[in-house]
Motif scaffolding. Structure first.
Motif, PDB file in Angstrom:
ATOM      1  N   MET A   1     -34.983 -23.851 -12.629  1.00 27.27           N
ATOM      2  CA  MET A   1     -34.970 -25.214 -12.102  1.00 27.27           C
ATOM      3  C   MET A   1     -35.789 -26.152 -12.984  1.00 27.27           C
ATOM      4  SD  MET A   1     -33.279 -26.376  -9.682  1.00 27.27           S
ATOM      5  CE  MET A   1     -33.057 -28.003  -9.024  1.00 27.27           C
TER       6      MET A   1
ATOM      7  N   LYS B   1     -33.856 -27.076 -15.942  1.00 27.78           N
ATOM      8  CA  LYS B   1     -32.819 -28.077 -15.678  1.00 27.78           C
ATOM      9  C   LYS B   1     -33.420 -29.473 -15.563  1.00 27.78           C
ATOM     10  CE  LYS B   1     -29.262 -25.267 -13.654  1.00 27.78           C
ATOM     11  NZ  LYS B   1     -28.872 -24.584 -12.443  1.00 27.78           N
ATOM     12  N   ASN B   2     -34.607 -29.520 -14.910  1.00 22.28           N
ATOM     13  CA  ASN B   2     -35.255 -30.827 -14.776  1.00 22.28           C
ATOM     14  C   ASN B   2     -35.595 -31.419 -16.129  1.00 22.28           C
ATOM     15  OD1 ASN B   2     -35.188 -31.482 -12.159  1.00 22.28           O
ATOM     16  ND2 ASN B   2     -37.083 -30.437 -11.612  1.00 22.28           N
TER      17      ASN B   2
ATOM     18  N   ALA C   1     -32.648 -32.899 -17.703  1.00 23.98           N
ATOM     19  CA  ALA C   1     -32.291 -34.211 -17.166  1.00 23.98           C
ATOM     20  C   ALA C   1     -33.154 -35.291 -17.783  1.00 23.98           C
ATOM     21  CB  ALA C   1     -32.440 -34.213 -15.652  1.00 23.98           C
TER      22      ALA C   1
ATOM     23  N   GLY D   1     -32.269 -36.581 -21.070  1.00 24.42           N
ATOM     24  CA  GLY D   1     -30.956 -37.231 -21.098  1.00 24.42           C
ATOM     25  C   GLY D   1     -30.819 -38.333 -22.113  1.00 24.42           C
TER      26      GLY D   1
ATOM     27  N   LYS E   1     -29.891 -37.823 -25.723  1.00 25.27           N
ATOM     28  CA  LYS E   1     -28.582 -37.221 -25.893  1.00 25.27           C
ATOM     29  C   LYS E   1     -27.476 -38.272 -25.913  1.00 25.27           C
ATOM     30  CE  LYS E   1     -27.593 -32.520 -24.495  1.00 25.27           C
ATOM     31  NZ  LYS E   1     -27.252 -31.683 -23.351  1.00 25.27           N
ATOM     32  N   ARG E   2     -27.777 -39.440 -25.361  1.00 27.17           N
ATOM     33  CA  ARG E   2     -26.722 -40.448 -25.291  1.00 27.17           C
ATOM     34  C   ARG E   2     -26.228 -40.849 -26.672  1.00 27.17           C
ATOM     35  NH1 ARG E   2     -28.105 -45.391 -21.550  1.00 27.17           N
ATOM     36  NH2 ARG E   2     -30.195 -44.880 -22.265  1.00 27.17           N
TER      37      ARG E   2
ATOM     38  N   TYR F   1     -24.097 -38.197 -28.239  1.00 28.32           N
ATOM     39  CA  TYR F   1     -22.692 -38.194 -27.813  1.00 28.32           C
ATOM     40  C   TYR F   1     -21.885 -39.301 -28.486  1.00 28.32           C
ATOM     41  CZ  TYR F   1     -23.388 -34.691 -24.156  1.00 28.32           C
ATOM     42  OH  TYR F   1     -23.627 -33.535 -23.473  1.00 28.32           O
ATOM     43  N   CYS F   2     -22.562 -40.195 -29.176  1.00 30.85           N
ATOM     44  CA  CYS F   2     -21.836 -41.264 -29.870  1.00 30.85           C
ATOM     45  C   CYS F   2     -21.531 -40.904 -31.317  1.00 30.85           C
ATOM     46  CB  CYS F   2     -22.628 -42.560 -29.827  1.00 30.85           C
ATOM     47  SG  CYS F   2     -22.804 -43.196 -28.149  1.00 30.85           S
TER      48      CYS F   2
ATOM     49  N   SER G   1     -19.534 -38.875 -32.610  1.00 32.61           N
ATOM     50  CA  SER G   1     -18.121 -38.727 -32.989  1.00 32.61           C
ATOM     51  C   SER G   1     -17.553 -40.042 -33.507  1.00 32.61           C
ATOM     52  CB  SER G   1     -17.283 -38.217 -31.810  1.00 32.61           C
ATOM     53  OG  SER G   1     -17.027 -39.258 -30.882  1.00 32.61           O
ATOM     54  N   GLY G   2     -18.212 -41.152 -33.138  1.00 29.88           N
ATOM     55  CA  GLY G   2     -17.770 -42.450 -33.640  1.00 29.88           C
ATOM     56  C   GLY G   2     -17.870 -42.540 -35.162  1.00 29.88           C
TER      57      GLY G   2
ATOM     58  N   LEU H   1     -16.939 -40.439 -37.216  1.00 24.67           N
ATOM     59  CA  LEU H   1     -15.683 -39.952 -37.804  1.00 24.67           C
ATOM     60  C   LEU H   1     -14.717 -41.097 -38.086  1.00 24.67           C
ATOM     61  CD1 LEU H   1     -14.817 -36.767 -35.724  1.00 24.67           C
ATOM     62  CD2 LEU H   1     -14.969 -36.895 -38.204  1.00 24.67           C
ATOM     63  N   LEU H   2     -14.889 -42.196 -37.369  1.00 26.62           N
ATOM     64  CA  LEU H   2     -13.961 -43.318 -37.508  1.00 26.62           C
ATOM     65  C   LEU H   2     -14.156 -44.075 -38.816  1.00 26.62           C
ATOM     66  CD1 LEU H   2     -13.860 -44.628 -33.846  1.00 26.62           C
ATOM     67  CD2 LEU H   2     -12.348 -43.033 -34.996  1.00 26.62           C
TER      68      LEU H   2
ATOM     69  N   LEU I   1     -13.910 -42.437 -41.532  1.00 31.77           N
ATOM     70  CA  LEU I   1     -12.975 -41.738 -42.419  1.00 31.77           C
ATOM     71  C   LEU I   1     -11.611 -42.426 -42.546  1.00 31.77           C
ATOM     72  CD1 LEU I   1     -13.823 -38.001 -41.645  1.00 31.77           C
ATOM     73  CD2 LEU I   1     -14.335 -39.307 -43.695  1.00 31.77           C
TER      74      LEU I   1
ATOM     75  N   LEU J   1     -17.589 -35.665 -23.333  1.00 36.43           N
ATOM     76  CA  LEU J   1     -18.656 -36.543 -23.821  1.00 36.43           C
ATOM     77  C   LEU J   1     -18.870 -36.496 -25.337  1.00 36.43           C
ATOM     78  CD1 LEU J   1     -21.188 -36.237 -20.891  1.00 36.43           C
ATOM     79  CD2 LEU J   1     -20.019 -38.316 -21.642  1.00 36.43           C
ATOM     80  N   PRO J   2     -18.850 -35.303 -25.962  1.00 31.47           N
ATOM     81  CA  PRO J   2     -19.148 -35.309 -27.400  1.00 31.47           C
ATOM     82  C   PRO J   2     -18.109 -36.056 -28.227  1.00 31.47           C
ATOM     83  CG  PRO J   2     -19.351 -33.097 -26.482  1.00 31.47           C
ATOM     84  CD  PRO J   2     -18.710 -33.943 -25.425  1.00 31.47           C
TER      85      PRO J   2
ATOM     86  N   TRP K   1     -16.144 -38.755 -26.962  1.00 36.43           N
ATOM     87  CA  TRP K   1     -15.566 -39.843 -26.179  1.00 36.43           C
ATOM     88  C   TRP K   1     -15.139 -41.039 -27.014  1.00 36.43           C
ATOM     89  CZ3 TRP K   1     -17.347 -44.871 -25.432  1.00 36.43           C
ATOM     90  CH2 TRP K   1     -18.626 -45.142 -25.905  1.00 36.43           C
ATOM     91  N   ILE K   2     -15.875 -41.348 -28.090  1.00 35.24           N
ATOM     92  CA  ILE K   2     -15.497 -42.501 -28.913  1.00 35.24           C
ATOM     93  C   ILE K   2     -14.198 -42.201 -29.670  1.00 35.24           C
ATOM     94  CG2 ILE K   2     -16.155 -43.945 -30.876  1.00 35.24           C
ATOM     95  CD1 ILE K   2     -19.014 -43.734 -30.028  1.00 35.24           C
TER      96      ILE K   2
ATOM     97  N   TYR L   1     -22.055 -41.345 -17.261  1.00 36.17           N
ATOM     98  CA  TYR L   1     -23.045 -40.388 -17.765  1.00 36.17           C
ATOM     99  C   TYR L   1     -24.345 -41.100 -18.136  1.00 36.17           C
ATOM    100  CZ  TYR L   1     -25.455 -37.622 -21.265  1.00 36.17           C
ATOM    101  OH  TYR L   1     -26.422 -36.975 -21.987  1.00 36.17           O
TER     102      TYR L   1
ATOM    103  N   MET M   1     -28.033 -40.681 -16.359  1.00 34.76           N
ATOM    104  CA  MET M   1     -29.180 -40.177 -17.099  1.00 34.76           C
ATOM    105  C   MET M   1     -30.383 -41.100 -16.931  1.00 34.76           C
ATOM    106  SD  MET M   1     -29.053 -37.413 -18.201  1.00 34.76           S
ATOM    107  CE  MET M   1     -27.826 -36.147 -18.107  1.00 34.76           C
TER     108      MET M   1
END
Lengths: 153, 386
Positions: free
Chosen positions: A1, A4-5, A8, A11, A14-15, A18-19, A21-22, A24-25, A27, B18-19, B21-22, B362, B366
């Motif tokens: 537990m 997990k906390n 969180a 968090g 991590k935001r 998660y961006c 992958s942008g 890649l654009l 390319l 999420l990984p 999403w863009i 998300y 968070m």
């Protein structure tokens, strides 16, 4: 537990993760620039082939590629002006001697415009005696050959 | 136990989406625009419109080709496409002044309305969506793989989303979009509502995307579902002892006649002229079947004898060939004409915003999650729609 906390709480950083992958654009823009400004290796020497002349140009500097069970390398070919009309069939091949007329369209020099294309079939292993051949046959059925050393590629 | 399982499904939903999403959103957006790329071309380029003020019949394709060669005498025709009735017929050719030329011919008036270099908005959008303009090596493009594996994300997000969203059908019976309870509630409602209403669209995109992925693996291994049509034997190509000139081939009109006899009632859509003396006229079209694409009827016509050497029609196709020919109309939304394209466009927009709203949810979760409750658990309680 507890673990997990802490996840969180973690968090926020991590935001942006998660961006990523942008990125890649970038390319598509880079590839668009490349496709609008293509570069090719220098053409091979222009050679006479019977009454005609032809100048092949490899489309890249890479070795032959594996496609299915066979190996090929792509070329564009420029024939002397007005000569294409006098040619019944033309093909590229690799070997110590020019290949006989293929049963299929392997190596066929094709295309509707003045600049032609060919996917030249290559053997899996090249030997020193292998050369790059262009064979043309005129409408009377007479064949002519020209070759280039593979070291020129 | 059920909650615990749902939490896992919820986490998988996030890990899948999420990984990327863009990237996913970009692919959805470009696909959405690509659906209406012909219509956008019609809107923005008057030369692409096949205006027909006198309500004339469309001229046969062989007459349109003559229009180009009349205007550009040294033009060598490569091929043409027949598009929707409100769009011109683009004819590909090569000439001294236009090594790579595309002529827009109005099929009703028989006028050349534009000549360009073949780089069109339609092709650009299709390439940008289909493989993100990544280069094609022989038979494969990493971009095409990257886009087509998104089908796993689409299907995975759909399945996990439905498992997490208990009683999801209530989005049909009691749709809920709460605007006054803060951004987090709004985006949550929006995400679930658009997701449930897009179930059919997600399934169609996911499954057709999977078909493209399977096809890509085939190409990469040198195995297309169709074999190349067999080249003519050199003996079938006539000689000419009398002069150095080429013997006369059949005309394009004769080739079309042969194709029509072999495929009664077909409507041509794509035609390529023989590329060498042992090649064929490639004549493709539609037989009017709603689920098959406009290339599902194909005749390969011998340019010396006018015989159809190879014929491909839906009833002769095996499973993989059928798959290839029913995928595009479903993916492009072309199966019912412009109105299905508009529906596909709208749902495409919805899908584009789904990955954005997913990320917003998300992010908000968070930021606001109380310390003693994990985001996943809290969210699970929110989405049960009780």
């Amino acid at each position: 537990m507890t673990k997990k906390n802490s996840k969180a709480k973690m968090g926020s950083p991590k935001r942006w993760y998660y961006c990523l992958s942008g990125l890649l654009l970038v390319l598509p823009f880079w590839y668009l620039y490349q496709q609008l400004n293509p570069t090719f290796p220098p053409p091979l020497e222009k050679k006479d082939i019977g009454p005609y002349s032809v100048q092949p140009m490899p489309l890249n500097e890479l070795p032959a590629y594996d496609y299915g069970d066979d190996y090929f390398k792509d070329f564009s070919l420029t024939f002397c002006q007005g000569c294409v009309e006098n040619i019944r069939y033309a093909y590229m091949s690799v070997g110590p001697e020019p290949a006989p007329m293929p049963h299929d369209a392997d190596g066929a020099i094709h295309g509707v415009g003045d600049v032609k294309h060919a996917h030249a079939p290559f053997p899996e292993r090249l030997t020193d005696s292998d050369k790059l051949w262009v064979t043309v046959q005129d409408w009377q059925g007479k064949s002519y050959h020209a070759y280039w050393e593979l070291s020129e590629l | 136990m059920a909650i615990k399982n749902r939490r896992l499904w919820f986490q998988v939903h996030g890990w899948l989406s999420l990984p990327i999403w863009i990237l996913f959103s970009f692919i959805c957006l470009t696909g959405t625009i690509a659906v209406l790329s012909h219509e956008l071309t019609w809107l923005t380029n008057p030369n692409a419109r096949a205006t027909n003020p006198e309500q004339l019949e469309a001229k046969p394709v062989y007459e349109l080709v003559d229009v180009v060669t009349d205007e550009i005498p040294d033009a060598k025709i490569q091929g043409l496409m027949v598009l929707e009735p409100y769009l011109v017929t683009p004819i590909r050719f090569s000439s001294q002044d236009h090594p790579v030329g595309l002529a827009y011919v109005n099929q009703y008036t028989g006028e050349v309305q534009e000549i360009n270099n073949g780089v069109t908005f339609v092709e650009f959008m299709r390439s940008l969506h289909g493989w993100l303009l990544f280069p094609w090596q022989e038979g494969y493009s990493w971009g095409y793989y990257l886009v087509s594996i998104m089908s796993f994300v689409t299907l995975g997000a759909l399945i996990t989303g439905l498992v997490v969203y208990k009683k999801f059908w209530k989005s049909f019976t009691q749709p809920r979009l709460r605007r006054k309870k803060g951004a987090r509630t709004f985006f949550g409602d929006y995400h679930r509502l658009s997701g449930v209403w897009s179930i059919w669209f997600l399934l169609v995109m996911g499954i057709t995307g999977l078909c493209y992925f399977i096809q890509a693996i085939g190409w990469h291994n040198g195995a297309d579902v169709w074999e190349e049509p067999k080249a003519l034997a050199i003996g079938e190509v006539p000689l000419n002892q009398a002069s150095t000139d080429a013997p006369q081939q059949i005309s394009f009109e004769q080739a079309m006649d042969s194709a029509k006899r072999a495929m009664p009632g077909f409507q041509p859509s794509y035609i390529a002229m023989p590329e060498h003396s042992r090649g064929h006229f490639t004549i493709m079209g539609s037989g009017g079947e709603i689920f098959y694409d406009q290339y599902s009827h194909q005749a390969y016509v011998n340019p010396w004898t006018a015989e159809v050497d190879e014929l491909r029609t839906p009833e002769r196709m095996n499973v993989l060939q059928t798959m290839v020919h029913i995928t595009d109309p479903l993916h492009y939304g072309t199966l019912g004409g412009v109105w299905t394209k508009v529906i596909w466009f709208l749902f495409g927009l919805l899908l584009t915003t789904m990955s954005i709203s997913g990320f917003v949810i998300y992010s908000k979760r968070m930021v606001k999650t109380p310390k003693k409750q994990t985001g996943a658990k809290k969210h699970i309680e929110e989405v049960t729609h009780d």
